[in-house]
Design an enzyme around this catalytic site. Structure first.
Site, PDB file in Angstrom:
ATOM      1  N   LYS A  20      -0.692   8.336   0.715  1.00  0.00           N
ATOM      2  CA  LYS A  20       0.677   7.851   0.915  1.00  0.00           C
ATOM      3  C   LYS A  20       1.298   7.364  -0.388  1.00  0.00           C
ATOM      4  O   LYS A  20       2.442   7.688  -0.702  1.00  0.00           O
ATOM      5  CB  LYS A  20       0.671   6.734   1.972  1.00  0.00           C
ATOM      6  CG  LYS A  20       2.056   6.235   2.364  1.00  0.00           C
ATOM      7  CD  LYS A  20       2.081   5.656   3.772  1.00  0.00           C
ATOM      8  CE  LYS A  20       1.442   4.286   3.852  1.00  0.00           C
ATOM      9  NZ  LYS A  20       2.400   3.194   3.545  1.00  0.00           N
ATOM     10  N   ASP A 312      -5.239  -2.785   1.757  1.00  0.00           N
ATOM     11  CA  ASP A 312      -4.792  -2.082   2.962  1.00  0.00           C
ATOM     12  C   ASP A 312      -5.940  -1.757   3.911  1.00  0.00           C
ATOM     13  O   ASP A 312      -5.715  -1.434   5.082  1.00  0.00           O
ATOM     14  CB  ASP A 312      -4.055  -0.793   2.589  1.00  0.00           C
ATOM     15  CG  ASP A 312      -2.677  -1.075   2.018  1.00  0.00           C
ATOM     16  OD1 ASP A 312      -2.120  -2.152   2.300  1.00  0.00           O
ATOM     17  OD2 ASP A 312      -2.149  -0.220   1.275  1.00  0.00           O
ATOM     18  N   LYS A 339       2.494  -8.221   4.896  1.00  0.00           N
ATOM     19  CA  LYS A 339       2.472  -6.773   5.135  1.00  0.00           C
ATOM     20  C   LYS A 339       3.388  -6.473   6.336  1.00  0.00           C
ATOM     21  O   LYS A 339       4.247  -7.269   6.671  1.00  0.00           O
ATOM     22  CB  LYS A 339       1.033  -6.308   5.372  1.00  0.00           C
ATOM     23  CG  LYS A 339       0.155  -6.404   4.124  1.00  0.00           C
ATOM     24  CD  LYS A 339       0.561  -5.345   3.114  1.00  0.00           C
ATOM     25  CE  LYS A 339      -0.363  -5.281   1.924  1.00  0.00           C
ATOM     26  NZ  LYS A 339       0.016  -4.193   0.992  1.00  0.00           N
ATOM     27  N   ARG A 343      -1.092  -9.800   8.821  1.00  0.00           N
ATOM     28  CA  ARG A 343      -2.309  -9.095   9.223  1.00  0.00           C
ATOM     29  C   ARG A 343      -3.505 -10.024   9.402  1.00  0.00           C
ATOM     30  O   ARG A 343      -4.451  -9.658  10.098  1.00  0.00           O
ATOM     31  CB  ARG A 343      -2.625  -7.972   8.220  1.00  0.00           C
ATOM     32  CG  ARG A 343      -1.732  -6.760   8.416  1.00  0.00           C
ATOM     33  CD  ARG A 343      -2.120  -5.596   7.537  1.00  0.00           C
ATOM     34  NE  ARG A 343      -1.255  -4.444   7.816  1.00  0.00           N
ATOM     35  CZ  ARG A 343      -1.035  -3.464   6.959  1.00  0.00           C
ATOM     36  NH1 ARG A 343      -1.606  -3.469   5.760  1.00  0.00           N
ATOM     37  NH2 ARG A 343      -0.246  -2.455   7.295  1.00  0.00           N
ATOM     38  N   ARG A 385      -1.629   0.188  10.765  1.00  0.00           N
ATOM     39  CA  ARG A 385      -3.054  -0.063  10.519  1.00  0.00           C
ATOM     40  C   ARG A 385      -3.696  -0.867  11.656  1.00  0.00           C
ATOM     41  O   ARG A 385      -4.884  -0.702  11.927  1.00  0.00           O
ATOM     42  CB  ARG A 385      -3.254  -0.729   9.159  1.00  0.00           C
ATOM     43  CG  ARG A 385      -2.723   0.145   8.028  1.00  0.00           C
ATOM     44  CD  ARG A 385      -3.314  -0.149   6.683  1.00  0.00           C
ATOM     45  NE  ARG A 385      -2.503   0.470   5.639  1.00  0.00           N
ATOM     46  CZ  ARG A 385      -2.560   1.752   5.284  1.00  0.00           C
ATOM     47  NH1 ARG A 385      -3.397   2.573   5.883  1.00  0.00           N
ATOM     48  NH2 ARG A 385      -1.776   2.228   4.326  1.00  0.00           N
TER      49      ARG A 385
END
Length: 427
Positions: A20, A312, A339, A343, A385
């Site tokens: 990405k 990530d 994020k 998260r 994610r």
């Protein structure tokens, strides 16, 4: 969406979708170069498509035949004022890096995004851009999107020490510095992914990197290139963990990017005792084949300068830690809070709902394993994610169903995720 549970084993090989970060930057550098850049194996997730559309809105012709993307570059001087507001979708990479690109453009723009992006602070980019002479304003004192901006054709170079380890902020300032009058110096807090620096050189530009210090001169021009995008290690991470924790599994992942600023997850897996092997290593393309198989794992400590190399991957690493014997401590990861979601909290809530033992902290988590997982309802809150982490966790569930809300978020980075999962379940 009801997720697959009670997996008996995952077997087979996959070619991972394009990286990405590199896909975004290929479009940006291709647009800013002179000539026609071709990009193969680009990721066609929603974030990258947002970047592609924004550069079309800025006057760049981009053709995509489903195989090769051709970008008819216009250089920094050829960008045109957009007719409408620029839609960044869910993409923090797009809005931050493109802010740097537009810093040297003498026209008005307004950049906006979805609900999730509209909660993400942009002040870490806007503060240094203002120092360079850019007029930019956002919502609240943290400059949340939408952002209104008017760049300057006489940008001042900057000497700037990044207060946080962020490849996005670094890259935004590099794009701005490329248009400034003189040499800029950017000093990183910790080394972060270096795809922008690599691509400057690939497209014929120059910069000097010594340790955490980057020196870059304005007024550079770029030449069109042929780009082949390696597989995204952040997407591969879900299969790496699945192969380690689902019984009777062996997964082979081909053409995975192994840029040294992105391979923290491989180091963590080795530290935890996981069976992982790299082969077919291509030093030029920075890619390899990675094989994993079911392993007995032990807890570990994750912190310090490894964090930017796996930021990530921390959601799926947290799942990995729930299946390891003993305690795993994640620290120095407060960046997770800004994020697509917070998260730290969302990962802990999701996995704890499934039976994990995770205590969130100010800058990370404490995970105690090994814990069996059971069914639950989990919401991605629009975070791709979280969705993929939950889908892998569901494979371990022996009792109950896993119902994933807002599963479509996964299309942000990995549109073929569920079809790839089906292939491994029946491999």
């Amino acid at each position: 969406m009801k997720l697959e549970t009670k997996a008996q084993g995952l077997r087979g090989s996959l070619r991972i979708p394009g990286d990405k970060s590199i896909s975004h930057r290929s479009i940006m550098f291709g647009s800013l170069a002179k000539g026609v850049t071709t990009v193969r194996d680009i990721l066609r997730g929603e974030d990258v498509l947002s970047t592609m559309q924004v550069f079309r809105d800025l006057g760049v012709t981009i053709e995509d035949d489903g195989d090769v993307v051709r970008i008819h570059g216009v250089g920094f001087d050829g960008l045109k004022a957009p007719q409408n507001k620029l839609d960044m979708g869910n993409s923090g990479t797009s809005i931050r890096l493109i802010s740097g690109v537009l810093a040297g453009q003498d026209f008005d723009v307004e950049m906006f995004g979805d609900d999730s992006l509209s909660k993400r602070p942009m002040d870490r980019v806007t503060i240094p851009l203002r120092q360079m002479g850019v007029e930019v304003s956002g919502q609240t004192d943290r400059d949340l999107p939408p952002l209104k901006m008017h760049g300057s054709k006489s940008l001042k170079p900057i000497y700037y020490e990044l207060p946080v380890a962020s490849a996005q902020v670094k890259s935004a300032l590099i794009f701005a510095a490329l248009q400034a009058d003189g040499e800029s110096v950017i000093i990183e807090k910790e080394k972060t992914r270096n795809h922008t620096e690599d691509m400057i050189q690939q497209f014929g530009g120059q910069l000097q990197v010594e340790g955490k210090e980057i020196r870059i001169s304005g007024g550079q021009t770029f030449t069109a290139q042929e780009v082949v995008v390696p597989g995204d290690i952040s997407s591969a991470a879900f299969w790496l963990v699945a192969g380690l924790v689902v019984p009777n599994s062996k997964i082979v992942l081909k053409n995975v990017g192994i840029n040294e600023t992105r391979t923290g997850i491989i180091d963590v897996i080795k530290n935890m005792g996981g069976k992982i092997k790299l082969s077919d290593i291509d030093q030029v393309a920075k890619s390899a084949t990675i094989t994993v198989e079911t392993s007995e794992l032990n807890g570990t400590e994750i912190g310090g300068d490894i964090i930017p190399r796996l930021i990530d991957e921390l959601p799926i690493i947290t799942l990995l830690a729930t299946q390891a014997q003993g305690k795993t401590v994640i620290r120095d990861a407060e960046e997770l809070k800004v994020k697509e979601t917070d998260r730290i909290q969302v990962v802990a809530d999701a996995l704890n709902a499934m039976g994990a033992d995770i205590v969130p902290t100010e800058d990370g988590m404490i995970i105690t394993g090994k814990t069996p997982l059971h069914g639950a309802e989990v919401n991605t809150f629009g975070d791709h994610r979280i969705g993929m982490m939950t889908a892998i966790a569901a494979l371990l569930v022996q009792d109950g169903e896993v119902d994933l809300q807002r599963a479509e978020a996964i299309n942000t980075s990995y549109p073929s995720f569920f079809s790839d999962l089906e292939g491994l379940l029946h491999g």
